[in-house]
Design a protein around this motif. Structure first.
Motif, PDB file in Angstrom:
ATOM      1  N   THR A  38     -15.842  -3.756  -9.378  1.00  0.00           N
ATOM      2  CA  THR A  38     -15.243  -2.504  -8.916  1.00  0.00           C
ATOM      3  C   THR A  38     -13.760  -2.519  -9.261  1.00  0.00           C
ATOM      4  OG1 THR A  38     -16.790  -2.369  -7.063  1.00  0.00           O
ATOM      5  CG2 THR A  38     -14.824  -1.009  -6.934  1.00  0.00           C
ATOM      6  N   ILE A  39     -13.257  -1.384  -9.744  1.00  0.00           N
ATOM      7  CA  ILE A  39     -11.819  -1.266  -9.991  1.00  0.00           C
ATOM      8  C   ILE A  39     -11.284  -0.081  -9.197  1.00  0.00           C
ATOM      9  CG2 ILE A  39     -11.892  -2.330 -12.272  1.00  0.00           C
ATOM     10  CD1 ILE A  39     -11.743   0.486 -13.461  1.00  0.00           C
ATOM     11  N   GLY A  40     -10.003  -0.123  -8.894  1.00  0.00           N
ATOM     12  CA  GLY A  40      -9.382   0.947  -8.133  1.00  0.00           C
ATOM     13  C   GLY A  40      -7.987   1.250  -8.657  1.00  0.00           C
ATOM     14  N   ALA A  41      -7.539   2.473  -8.431  1.00  0.00           N
ATOM     15  CA  ALA A  41      -6.195   2.877  -8.819  1.00  0.00           C
ATOM     16  C   ALA A  41      -5.698   3.925  -7.838  1.00  0.00           C
ATOM     17  CB  ALA A  41      -6.172   3.439 -10.242  1.00  0.00           C
ATOM     18  N   ALA A  42      -4.391   3.912  -7.593  1.00  0.00           N
ATOM     19  CA  ALA A  42      -3.775   4.894  -6.698  1.00  0.00           C
ATOM     20  C   ALA A  42      -2.402   5.242  -7.233  1.00  0.00           C
ATOM     21  CB  ALA A  42      -3.671   4.348  -5.281  1.00  0.00           C
ATOM     22  N   TYR A  88      -0.782  12.657  -3.537  1.00  0.00           N
ATOM     23  CA  TYR A  88      -1.348  11.357  -3.880  1.00  0.00           C
ATOM     24  C   TYR A  88      -2.790  11.502  -4.353  1.00  0.00           C
ATOM     25  CZ  TYR A  88      -3.057  11.896   0.924  1.00  0.00           C
ATOM     26  OH  TYR A  88      -3.625  12.386   2.074  1.00  0.00           O
ATOM     27  N   ALA A  89      -3.221  10.485  -5.102  1.00  0.00           N
ATOM     28  CA  ALA A  89      -4.604  10.394  -5.561  1.00  0.00           C
ATOM     29  C   ALA A  89      -5.023   8.937  -5.549  1.00  0.00           C
ATOM     30  CB  ALA A  89      -4.756  10.983  -6.961  1.00  0.00           C
ATOM     31  N   ASP A  90      -6.291   8.711  -5.270  1.00  0.00           N
ATOM     32  CA  ASP A  90      -6.815   7.359  -5.099  1.00  0.00           C
ATOM     33  C   ASP A  90      -8.250   7.346  -5.620  1.00  0.00           C
ATOM     34  OD1 ASP A  90      -7.731   4.898  -4.159  1.00  0.00           O
ATOM     35  OD2 ASP A  90      -6.675   5.062  -2.247  1.00  0.00           O
ATOM     36  N   VAL A  91      -8.589   6.410  -6.519  1.00  0.00           N
ATOM     37  CA  VAL A  91      -9.941   6.368  -7.082  1.00  0.00           C
ATOM     38  C   VAL A  91     -10.467   4.942  -7.046  1.00  0.00           C
ATOM     39  CG1 VAL A  91      -9.064   6.079  -9.450  1.00  0.00           C
ATOM     40  CG2 VAL A  91     -11.368   6.971  -9.080  1.00  0.00           C
ATOM     41  N   GLU A  92     -11.746   4.794  -6.723  1.00  0.00           N
ATOM     42  CA  GLU A  92     -12.448   3.518  -6.777  1.00  0.00           C
ATOM     43  C   GLU A  92     -13.702   3.710  -7.616  1.00  0.00           C
ATOM     44  OE1 GLU A  92     -13.132   1.636  -3.024  1.00  0.00           O
ATOM     45  OE2 GLU A  92     -11.080   1.975  -2.313  1.00  0.00           O
ATOM     46  N   ALA A 108       0.810  -1.217   0.000  1.00  0.00           N
ATOM     47  CA  ALA A 108       0.000   0.000   0.000  1.00  0.00           C
ATOM     48  C   ALA A 108       0.843   1.267   0.000  1.00  0.00           C
ATOM     49  CB  ALA A 108      -0.944  -0.010   1.201  1.00  0.00           C
ATOM     50  N   SER A 109       2.058   1.224  -0.545  1.00  0.00           N
ATOM     51  CA  SER A 109       2.896   2.429  -0.578  1.00  0.00           C
ATOM     52  C   SER A 109       2.279   3.525  -1.440  1.00  0.00           C
ATOM     53  CB  SER A 109       4.288   2.083  -1.104  1.00  0.00           C
ATOM     54  OG  SER A 109       5.014   1.327  -0.160  1.00  0.00           O
ATOM     55  N   ALA A 110       1.550   3.136  -2.486  1.00  0.00           N
ATOM     56  CA  ALA A 110       0.914   4.133  -3.340  1.00  0.00           C
ATOM     57  C   ALA A 110      -0.181   4.886  -2.599  1.00  0.00           C
ATOM     58  CB  ALA A 110       0.336   3.457  -4.586  1.00  0.00           C
ATOM     59  N   LYS A 152      -0.770   1.722  -7.862  1.00  0.00           N
ATOM     60  CA  LYS A 152      -1.488   0.508  -7.495  1.00  0.00           C
ATOM     61  C   LYS A 152      -2.744   0.392  -8.345  1.00  0.00           C
ATOM     62  CE  LYS A 152      -3.386  -2.019  -3.515  1.00  0.00           C
ATOM     63  NZ  LYS A 152      -3.505  -2.059  -2.041  1.00  0.00           N
ATOM     64  N   LEU A 153      -3.012  -0.820  -8.833  1.00  0.00           N
ATOM     65  CA  LEU A 153      -4.235  -1.159  -9.541  1.00  0.00           C
ATOM     66  C   LEU A 153      -4.900  -2.315  -8.803  1.00  0.00           C
ATOM     67  CD1 LEU A 153      -2.900  -1.111 -13.220  1.00  0.00           C
ATOM     68  CD2 LEU A 153      -4.238   0.681 -12.085  1.00  0.00           C
ATOM     69  N   SER A 154      -6.193  -2.242  -8.629  1.00  0.00           N
ATOM     70  CA  SER A 154      -6.907  -3.304  -7.926  1.00  0.00           C
ATOM     71  C   SER A 154      -8.280  -3.494  -8.553  1.00  0.00           C
ATOM     72  CB  SER A 154      -7.032  -2.979  -6.433  1.00  0.00           C
ATOM     73  OG  SER A 154      -7.606  -1.703  -6.244  1.00  0.00           O
ATOM     74  N   ALA A 155      -8.835  -4.681  -8.348  1.00  0.00           N
ATOM     75  CA  ALA A 155     -10.143  -4.996  -8.920  1.00  0.00           C
ATOM     76  C   ALA A 155     -10.841  -6.047  -8.070  1.00  0.00           C
ATOM     77  CB  ALA A 155      -9.992  -5.498 -10.358  1.00  0.00           C
TER      78      ALA A 155
END
Length: 796
Positions: free
Chosen positions: A482-486, A470-474, A158-160, A502-505
């Motif tokens: 659901t997708i996420g990016a930071a 920093y920026a973080d979007v879900e 979770a460094s991003a 970071k990319l997550s889904a």
């Protein structure tokens, strides 16, 4: 009560539990609904959305309630997490200098400083101690367990999202803000008759007027030392050779230190109206401990006992006729203060601004020792100096719920900026603690024997600034997906900038079953203490029983540069995880998560070098080393966690289980660990690859019972000799813990428990027998045997 969808169960165990429960449980609709609802606790770690639960988060997050924490007898938060989190391992390390008191803890087998610790969502400061391979991590023992409402553990890079250190994951400690009071008194003792401990915990929450809520915390604890020691063979021989003397048995003690500690704290909020709220918390701690060091034998060539004409008629035997074991003391003062404001600029846009200050200071001392090179002018007690870590942080964050046509739920957009200043200071000890006196020319040991003090040339203060954005979007693409990016940019004054993403889904295959995964980059920045300090340490070779003195030089030191030192750079990681999670109305929930963590430029200590002839060596080092970006690794593993909660008869049964398999391999590197086979074996096999816990609790009427089984896989230890390591493989260990609580009244309860009921001990550490040690000092579990405790709690 929150369900811990995190504690311990392999899939087979969960299936067995479900079958048992289906056969016996009350299947009424209200029981199923209660169990299902309890899965939906809102989390705040790993996401900046306001409505994420354990089940629908994009990354694995374990939640442990106040009740879960209280079910562990220890007030040391390290021990609590070791029993609750499957991949969390903490060691005791007796007679290991400062690590006896600031114990190293690892998540997923990575370095202690590769896990980020937050308190109420804000970074908690580091300890002033630089441990093995220079690791400088927060000391969780400074946080009182009675102050905790719940703990959220994010098992993902979770460094991003949070910045430096969040490579293995994030531990977020949420402080209690409930109203009312609670007082707990506890007494415990090992069945060997030592290690008596007394603790008093107090918490009181109240309203101040109509708008201010304050919770106050206080703890005091005192514990006697333990000893799992046999008399050293050379001490037996010394006694036989000198029958007129009375040699202590044992001459040195292996076990937990003598320790006293006090904690105070508060957690407060103030409603200012118009959706504006002020908040603050403070944690203050003090501890004072003492530990043994290795025994100095007058007859076996120890340089401290040499006779010389430089000091006619003076003999250390007149002070320590039967030898001596130095007593190492550690006094810590720790504080963390935070204050902030939060509110809303509109219904969709919220903001939060905060500032914090953290400080950890450790004063070291040494008693029952001597600086032989000073002869009769030497004291026998020394102040060794002080290490101080300070951190200042200012953070501004914003959260916007963006309603987009075609999406059933709003897009959550978070962004912010952060400034952090980190400083490190070394205060010199007594001049006698690091002096090289006239007797050194005749071979008498210099420095305070056992632990040299910090010298005037080692003292100083250094700092480092960092600025981050920093920026973080879900984005909820649908009800199922659901997708996420930071992304985070951070600039450090000492080495430059870094960008991490970071990319997550997550995809919900059914309302009760989902797949999730993430890919991210991470980093851990070198600290001012790692970048700038020198240190001196002494050790004992278990073959020769001779003391050696080692120096660790700052990378900018001219000698270190001449030996190959280069400026330190951040450790960098790539994290990949894939998992599935499930829940159902019957009360069964769980998850399986695979992970792969590639780390490069890992931090370590270089190989040891003999000081070249003709080079100034004022502190008389036997060898020197320096910190370096040394090697690369790949860590692979799997976490299986689960929980099952149902009504059984007139009571409630809660089964929890977790299993972790973790393997780290060295991929290559420049020196030290990467090229030294002995060091590679120690690094890759020093911790168990498997760790598991299963617990069952049953509440009925005034009674509550708990059964917990703990499993640690096999691991390898070494002597750590200056030359020629000796290895020993230790088999798997299984522990059984039992506890029962009875409610005396609606507000009073009495609990009796036994940890390690079967009094299990690991194999003896054969290679350490020369020093009287029975069980390995590096064991990843307590080696003191059965522990019994009794506590009384009253609520008001």
């Amino acid at each position: 009560m929150n369900i811990k969808r995190s504690q311990i169960a392999s899939a087979a165990a969960l299936c067995a539990c479900q079958a048992m429960m289906v056969a016996h449980a009350d299947t009424s609709a209200d029981a199923a609904i209660t169990a299902a609802d309890s899965q939906q606790s809102i989390i705040v770690t790993g996401t900046r959305a306001s409505n994420r639960t354990q089940f629908d988060t994009l990354a694995p997050v374990d939640v442990f309630s106040r009740e879960d924490i209280a079910a562990v007898a220890s007030s040391d938060l390290n021990d609590v997490l070791a029993q609750l989190v499957p991949s969390y391992v903490v060691q005791r390390l007796p007679m290991a200098d400062g690590q006896v008191f600031v114990r190293p803890a690892t998540l997923r087998g990575l370095s202690p400083d590769q896990t980020l610790v937050l308190v109420n969502g804000r970074r908690f400061h580091r300890s002033a101690l630089l441990g093995a391979r220079g690791a400088q991590a927060p000391d969780l023992a400074q946080i009182p367990t009675s102050a905790i409402k719940r703990i959220e553990v994010l098992r993902d890079g979770a460094s991003a999202q949070y910045g430096s250190d969040a490579i293995a994951g994030v531990i977020n400690i949420i402080l209690d803000d409930s109203l009312g009071g609670e007082l707990t008194a506890q007494h415990s003792q090992y069945s060997e008759g030592d290690g008596k401990a007394n603790e008093l915990h107090a918490k009181y929450g109240f309203m101040l007027g109509e708008h201010a809520r304050i919770a106050l915390f206080a703890e005091a604890a005192q514990s006697d030392p333990t000893s799992r020691t046999r008399q050293r063979p050379d001490a037996i021989a010394f006694q036989a050779a000198h029958p007129a003397l009375s040699v202590p048995n044992p001459v040195q003690r292996w076990g937990q230190p003598e320790l006293e500690s006090q904690h105070l704290g508060y957690n407060a909020t103030l409603d200012l109206g118009n959706e504006l709220e002020a908040y603050s918390y403070g944690l203050f701690a003090h501890s004072d401990g003492t530990s043994d060091f290795n025994w100095r034998n007058p007859d076996t060539g120890t340089s401290v006992y040499k006779l010389t004409t430089i000091f006619p008629g003076w003999d250390v035997r007149s002070i320590y006729p039967v030898g001596f074991s130095p007593q190492y003391t550690n006094k810590q003062n720790d504080m963390q203060l935070l204050a902030g404001l939060r509110g809303r600029l509109s219904e969709a846009l919220g903001w939060d601004v905060s500032a914090s200050y953290g400080r950890n200071a450790i004063d070291y001392g040494l008693h029952n020792s001597i600086n032989a090179s000073l002869g009769p002018a030497s004291p026998t007690s020394f102040y060794l100096g002080r290490l101080t870590q300070e951190e200042k942080l200012v953070n501004a964050s914003f959260n916007y719920e963006w309603r987009v046509a075609g999406l059933s739920q709003p897009v959550n957009l978070a962004f912010g900026a952060e400034y952090r200043n980190e400083s490190y200071a070394v205060k010199a000890g007594d001049p006698a603690s690091y002096a090289v006196g006239p007797g050194a020319a005749a071979g008498l040991d210099a420095n305070s024997n056992g632990a040299p003090g910090f010298s005037a040339i080692q003292s100083g203060k250094w700092d480092q600034d960092s600025y981050a954005a920093y920026a973080d979007v879900e984005v909820p693409l649908s009800k199922q997906a659901t997708i996420g990016a930071a992304v985070r940019y951070e600039d450090f004054s000492e080495f430059g900038n870094t960008v991490n993403g970071k990319l997550s889904a997550r995809f919900e295959m059914t309302p009760d079953f989902a797949l999730r995964g993430s890919w991210s980059t991470g980093f851990r920045a070198p600290t001012p203490g790692q970048l700038n300090t020198n240190s001196t340490s002494q050790g004992l070779d278990t073959k020769t029983l001779l003391v050696f003195t080692s120096g660790r030089l700052a990378n900018s030191d001219p000698l270190a540069v001449a030996l190959g030192a280069r400026p330190l750079q951040p450790e960098k990681s790539k994290n990949l995880s894939l998992g599935l999670t499930w829940k159902d109305a019957s009360g069964l929930s769980g998850s399986v998560d695979l992970y792969n963590i590639k780390l490069r430029d890992r931090f370590s200590t270089s190989a040891s070098f003999v000081v070249p002839a003709g080079v100034p060596n004022p502190l008389r080092y036997t060898s020197v080393s320096y910190f370096t970006n040394d090697f690369d690794t790949t860590t692979k593993g799997v976490d299986v966690v689960g929980s099952y909660l149902r009504r059984l008869g007139v009571g409630k049964l809660n089964l929890t289980a977790a299993w972790n398999y973790n393997q780290t391999r060295i991929d290559g590197g420049k020196s030290s660990i990467a090229t030294n086979e002995s060091q590679r074996v120690v690094f890759e096999e020093r911790l168990p690859r498997q760790k598991a816990t299963f617990s069952a609790s049953y509440d009925q009427g005034g009674w509550s019972t708990l059964v917990r089984a703990r499993y640690y896989g096999s691991w390898t230890d070494s002597t750590g000799n200056a030359t020629g390591d000796i290895f020993q493989r230790f088999g798997a260990m299984r522990f059984l813990d039992l506890a029962a609580t009875y409610k005396l009244t609606a507000k009073q309860s009495l609990r009796f428990g036994v940890d390690n009921v079967l009094n299990k001990y690991p194999d003896e550490a054969v290679f350490q027998a020369s020093r009287g040690l029975i069980y390995s000092r590096n064991a990843p579990y307590d080696t003191d045997g059965r522990n019994l405790y009794l506590d009384y709690t009253v609520k008001f």
